[in-house]
Motif scaffolding. Structure first.
Motif, mmCIF file in Angstrom:
data_model
loop_
_atom_site.group_PDB
_atom_site.id
_atom_site.type_symbol
_atom_site.label_atom_id
_atom_site.label_comp_id
_atom_site.label_asym_id
_atom_site.label_seq_id
_atom_site.Cartn_x
_atom_site.Cartn_y
_atom_site.Cartn_z
ATOM 1 N N ILE A 162 3.130 -4.020 4.649
ATOM 2 C CA ILE A 162 4.055 -2.968 4.227
ATOM 3 C C ILE A 162 3.353 -1.961 3.308
ATOM 4 O O ILE A 162 3.247 -0.784 3.625
ATOM 5 C CB ILE A 162 5.300 -3.566 3.514
ATOM 6 C CG1 ILE A 162 5.945 -4.675 4.349
ATOM 7 C CG2 ILE A 162 6.280 -2.452 3.149
ATOM 8 C CD1 ILE A 162 6.435 -4.277 5.705
ATOM 9 N N GLU A 188 1.729 0.315 6.084
ATOM 10 C CA GLU A 188 2.810 1.276 6.329
ATOM 11 C C GLU A 188 2.798 2.425 5.323
ATOM 12 O O GLU A 188 2.994 3.573 5.694
ATOM 13 C CB GLU A 188 4.175 0.580 6.314
ATOM 14 C CG GLU A 188 4.456 -0.220 7.558
ATOM 15 C CD GLU A 188 5.882 -0.743 7.608
ATOM 16 O OE1 GLU A 188 6.801 -0.091 7.067
ATOM 17 O OE2 GLU A 188 6.065 -1.825 8.187
ATOM 18 N N TYR A 189 2.620 2.102 4.032
ATOM 19 C CA TYR A 189 2.682 3.138 3.006
ATOM 20 C C TYR A 189 1.310 3.653 2.585
ATOM 21 O O TYR A 189 1.225 4.598 1.807
ATOM 22 C CB TYR A 189 3.474 2.644 1.795
ATOM 23 C CG TYR A 189 4.944 2.507 2.119
ATOM 24 C CD1 TYR A 189 5.741 3.634 2.271
ATOM 25 C CD2 TYR A 189 5.518 1.264 2.322
ATOM 26 C CE1 TYR A 189 7.081 3.520 2.606
ATOM 27 C CE2 TYR A 189 6.861 1.141 2.655
ATOM 28 C CZ TYR A 189 7.629 2.280 2.791
ATOM 29 O OH TYR A 189 8.946 2.163 3.132
#
Length: 193
Positions: free
Chosen positions: A110, A114-115
């Motif tokens: 995450i 993702e970030y």
């Protein structure tokens, strides 16, 4: 027996209250004031709507949870990186790697993938007998603290997830925080790098 990780939903509120209440019992016994130690329908709902909350399930039953406060949220972490909080594992699954599995997923899948954040932070109480050491063993390092009015000092911890990108961020951050020089020109004073 199957394990899975997913983002929590509002339908998970009763289970999240149960997991947090059971997992944070030792925190309440120590007299520490962690938000997760006193879960209510209202504060769990607020966490779900304001932050990114993930759950680890065993056979479709929530056994661990952790949330991420984003730098742009209403309640960001202290240093501009995603901030993990409200991390809880049911006591029956303690010391079995369940919480570590969820934490690693959040860090790598995450926050990093993702970030694209090069680092993550979290906070814990200076007064807790073993949490700081546990996070140090997971690669976190202490880097600051704040004395809060609710009877404890929060120790902030940081884990670098991508050292190359973190170094770049550190260089940019140092440049931003560097005092600006004053340049005198005809007609007044201005600021410059």
């Amino acid at each position: 027996m199957t394990y899975s990780i997913r983002k929590a939903t509002l339908e998970d509120i009763p289970e999240l209250i149960d997991v947090s209440h059971k997992a944070y019992e030792p925190i309440r016994q120590l007299g520490l004031n962690f938000t997760g130690a006193y879960p209510t329908k209202e504060n769990v709902r607020e966490n779900l709507t304001e932050n990114q909350c993930y759950v680890l399930l065993k056979d479709d039953v929530i056994i661990a949870t952790a949330s991420i406060r984003m730098p742009w949220s209403k309640n960001p972490g202290p240093y501009g990186f995603p901030h993990i909080w409200w991390f809880a594992t049911l006591p029956a699954y303690g010391n079995k790697g369940i919480g570590s599995r969820l934490l690693k997923h959040i860090e790598e899948e995450i926050i990093l993938k993702e970030y694209h954040s090069p680092a993550v932070t979290l906070g814990t109480s200076d007064d807790h007998p073993w949490l700081i050491d546990m996070y140090i063993n997971k690669g976190y390092q202490t880097f600051g603290s704040i004395d809060l009015s609710d009877n404890h000092t929060t120790q902030y911890m940081l884990k670098v997830l991508d050292s190359h990108r973190f170094e770049g961020f550190s260089t940019i951050r140092n440049r931003i925080e560097k005092p600006k020089k004053k340049i005198i020109f005809e007609g007044g004073v201005t600021n410059a790098d």
